[in-house]
Design a protein around this motif. Structure first.
Motif, mmCIF file in Angstrom:
data_model
loop_
_atom_site.group_PDB
_atom_site.id
_atom_site.type_symbol
_atom_site.label_atom_id
_atom_site.label_comp_id
_atom_site.label_asym_id
_atom_site.label_seq_id
_atom_site.Cartn_x
_atom_site.Cartn_y
_atom_site.Cartn_z
ATOM 1 N N ASP A 79 -46.166 -91.377 -85.482
ATOM 2 C CA ASP A 79 -45.920 -90.087 -84.833
ATOM 3 C C ASP A 79 -47.218 -89.499 -84.283
ATOM 4 O OD1 ASP A 79 -43.219 -90.227 -85.428
ATOM 5 O OD2 ASP A 79 -43.350 -88.902 -87.183
ATOM 6 N N ARG A 80 -48.298 -89.570 -85.072
ATOM 7 C CA ARG A 80 -49.592 -89.046 -84.615
ATOM 8 C C ARG A 80 -50.101 -89.807 -83.399
ATOM 9 N NH1 ARG A 80 -50.710 -89.165 -90.095
ATOM 10 N NH2 ARG A 80 -52.075 -90.967 -89.819
ATOM 11 N N MET A 81 -49.950 -91.124 -83.397
ATOM 12 C CA MET A 81 -50.421 -91.934 -82.267
ATOM 13 C C MET A 81 -49.626 -91.631 -81.001
ATOM 14 S SD MET A 81 -53.023 -93.614 -83.256
ATOM 15 C CE MET A 81 -53.414 -92.203 -84.281
ATOM 16 N N ARG A 82 -48.296 -91.473 -81.139
ATOM 17 C CA ARG A 82 -47.471 -91.135 -79.965
ATOM 18 C C ARG A 82 -47.858 -89.763 -79.411
ATOM 19 N NH1 ARG A 82 -44.051 -94.206 -82.856
ATOM 20 N NH2 ARG A 82 -43.254 -92.516 -84.126
ATOM 21 N N GLU A 83 -48.102 -88.810 -80.297
ATOM 22 C CA GLU A 83 -48.506 -87.472 -79.858
ATOM 23 C C GLU A 83 -49.857 -87.514 -79.161
ATOM 24 O OE1 GLU A 83 -48.690 -83.495 -78.991
ATOM 25 O OE2 GLU A 83 -46.961 -84.726 -79.520
ATOM 26 N N GLU A 84 -50.782 -88.284 -79.717
ATOM 27 C CA GLU A 84 -52.103 -88.408 -79.099
ATOM 28 C C GLU A 84 -51.997 -89.073 -77.728
ATOM 29 O OE1 GLU A 84 -56.198 -90.809 -79.989
ATOM 30 O OE2 GLU A 84 -55.265 -89.768 -81.692
ATOM 31 N N GLN A 85 -51.174 -90.088 -77.612
ATOM 32 C CA GLN A 85 -50.974 -90.748 -76.317
ATOM 33 C C GLN A 85 -50.325 -89.799 -75.314
ATOM 34 O OE1 GLN A 85 -48.716 -94.214 -77.328
ATOM 35 N NE2 GLN A 85 -50.524 -95.429 -77.824
ATOM 36 N N ARG A 86 -49.429 -88.933 -75.809
ATOM 37 C CA ARG A 86 -48.800 -87.964 -74.910
ATOM 38 C C ARG A 86 -49.828 -86.962 -74.413
ATOM 39 N NH1 ARG A 86 -47.299 -83.153 -74.685
ATOM 40 N NH2 ARG A 86 -47.725 -82.583 -76.833
ATOM 41 N N ARG A 87 -50.713 -86.500 -75.310
ATOM 42 C CA ARG A 87 -51.719 -85.510 -74.939
ATOM 43 C C ARG A 87 -52.843 -86.109 -74.104
ATOM 44 N NH1 ARG A 87 -54.452 -83.914 -79.170
ATOM 45 N NH2 ARG A 87 -53.302 -85.019 -80.748
ATOM 46 N N PRO A 89 -53.046 -89.384 -72.159
ATOM 47 C CA PRO A 89 -52.522 -90.668 -71.681
ATOM 48 C C PRO A 89 -53.625 -91.563 -71.120
ATOM 49 C CG PRO A 89 -51.879 -88.903 -70.205
ATOM 50 C CD PRO A 89 -52.576 -88.270 -71.365
ATOM 51 N N ASN A 90 -53.403 -92.820 -71.238
ATOM 52 C CA ASN A 90 -54.299 -93.817 -70.662
ATOM 53 C C ASN A 90 -54.326 -93.596 -69.153
ATOM 54 O OD1 ASN A 90 -54.926 -96.363 -69.303
ATOM 55 N ND2 ASN A 90 -54.936 -97.243 -71.360
ATOM 56 N N PRO A 91 -55.503 -93.630 -68.514
ATOM 57 C CA PRO A 91 -55.587 -93.398 -67.061
ATOM 58 C C PRO A 91 -54.696 -94.341 -66.250
ATOM 59 C CG PRO A 91 -57.778 -93.392 -68.031
ATOM 60 C CD PRO A 91 -56.829 -93.801 -69.117
ATOM 61 N N VAL A 92 -54.565 -95.564 -66.679
ATOM 62 C CA VAL A 92 -53.707 -96.514 -65.963
ATOM 63 C C VAL A 92 -52.253 -96.079 -66.058
ATOM 64 C CG1 VAL A 92 -52.896 -98.909 -65.912
ATOM 65 C CG2 VAL A 92 -55.321 -98.421 -66.277
ATOM 66 N N VAL A 93 -51.826 -95.663 -67.249
ATOM 67 C CA VAL A 93 -50.452 -95.194 -67.432
ATOM 68 C C VAL A 93 -50.212 -93.953 -66.587
ATOM 69 C CG1 VAL A 93 -48.820 -94.229 -69.115
ATOM 70 C CG2 VAL A 93 -50.250 -96.190 -69.744
ATOM 71 N N GLU A 94 -51.174 -93.063 -66.567
ATOM 72 C CA GLU A 94 -51.051 -91.837 -65.771
ATOM 73 C C GLU A 94 -50.924 -92.161 -64.279
ATOM 74 O OE1 GLU A 94 -50.281 -87.966 -65.709
ATOM 75 O OE2 GLU A 94 -50.544 -89.193 -67.482
ATOM 76 N N LYS A 95 -51.701 -93.120 -63.808
ATOM 77 C CA LYS A 95 -51.631 -93.519 -62.399
ATOM 78 C C LYS A 95 -50.264 -94.134 -62.080
ATOM 79 C CE LYS A 95 -54.070 -96.047 -58.835
ATOM 80 N NZ LYS A 95 -55.283 -96.773 -58.463
ATOM 81 N N LEU A 96 -49.745 -94.969 -62.986
ATOM 82 C CA LEU A 96 -48.428 -95.571 -62.776
ATOM 83 C C LEU A 96 -47.331 -94.506 -62.744
ATOM 84 C CD1 LEU A 96 -48.720 -98.745 -65.030
ATOM 85 C CD2 LEU A 96 -48.627 -98.666 -62.532
ATOM 86 N N ARG A 97 -47.432 -93.512 -63.630
ATOM 87 C CA ARG A 97 -46.451 -92.410 -63.610
ATOM 88 C C ARG A 97 -46.489 -91.664 -62.281
ATOM 89 N NH1 ARG A 97 -47.701 -90.245 -69.613
ATOM 90 N NH2 ARG A 97 -46.385 -91.718 -70.723
ATOM 91 N N LYS A 98 -47.693 -91.422 -61.787
ATOM 92 C CA LYS A 98 -47.846 -90.713 -60.519
ATOM 93 C C LYS A 98 -47.250 -91.532 -59.374
ATOM 94 C CE LYS A 98 -51.265 -88.514 -57.591
ATOM 95 N NZ LYS A 98 -52.681 -88.267 -57.330
ATOM 96 N N LEU A 99 -47.537 -92.843 -59.351
ATOM 97 C CA LEU A 99 -46.978 -93.710 -58.309
ATOM 98 C C LEU A 99 -45.453 -93.756 -58.376
ATOM 99 C CD1 LEU A 99 -49.525 -96.673 -58.452
ATOM 100 C CD2 LEU A 99 -49.224 -95.026 -56.577
#
Length: 110
Positions: A79-87, A89-99
């Motif tokens: 749960d802590r790791m998922r929350e940290e990833q949500r707060r 996010p990996n720059p690559v994941v963020e770029k993919l979400r934007k695309l």
């Protein structure tokens, strides 16, 4: 063979099946929370034998209080790791979400 011989005790929070990278939490999550049978678990994780699955369940039954705490800690860590990833996010994941959002906006304009 002793029951403990089935496991590699790497750390108090890291118990794996001997000769594998599979943690006991993987098997026990399916068994306890998804109500899978040992046979279903063994079919899912083909690197494990049915004997290893049963040994893990037996280990849990013999050390239930300690393993319950182990599982609880593992779930809280997840749960802590998922929350940290949500707060953060990996720059690559963020770029993919934007695309993806841009692609959707183009395909379905308002």
């Amino acid at each position: 063979m002793q029951l403990e011989d089935y496991f590699n005790f790497l750390a108090p929070d890291d118990i794996r099946l001997q000769g594998t990278r599979v943690g006991i939490e993987t098997i026990l999550f399916d068994y306890l929370f998804r109500a899978k049978t040992p046979e279903e678990i063994a079919k899912t994780y083909t690197s494990l034998t049915l004997e290893q699955v049963y040994a893990t369940i037996l280990y849990y039954l013999h050390h239930q209080q300690a393993v319950d705490a182990y599982i609880k800690d593992w779930l809280e860590w997840g749960d802590r790791m998922r929350e940290e990833q949500r707060r953060k996010p990996n720059p690559v994941v963020e770029k993919l979400r934007k695309l993806k959002a841009e692609k959707i906006a183009i395909a379905y304009p308002h």
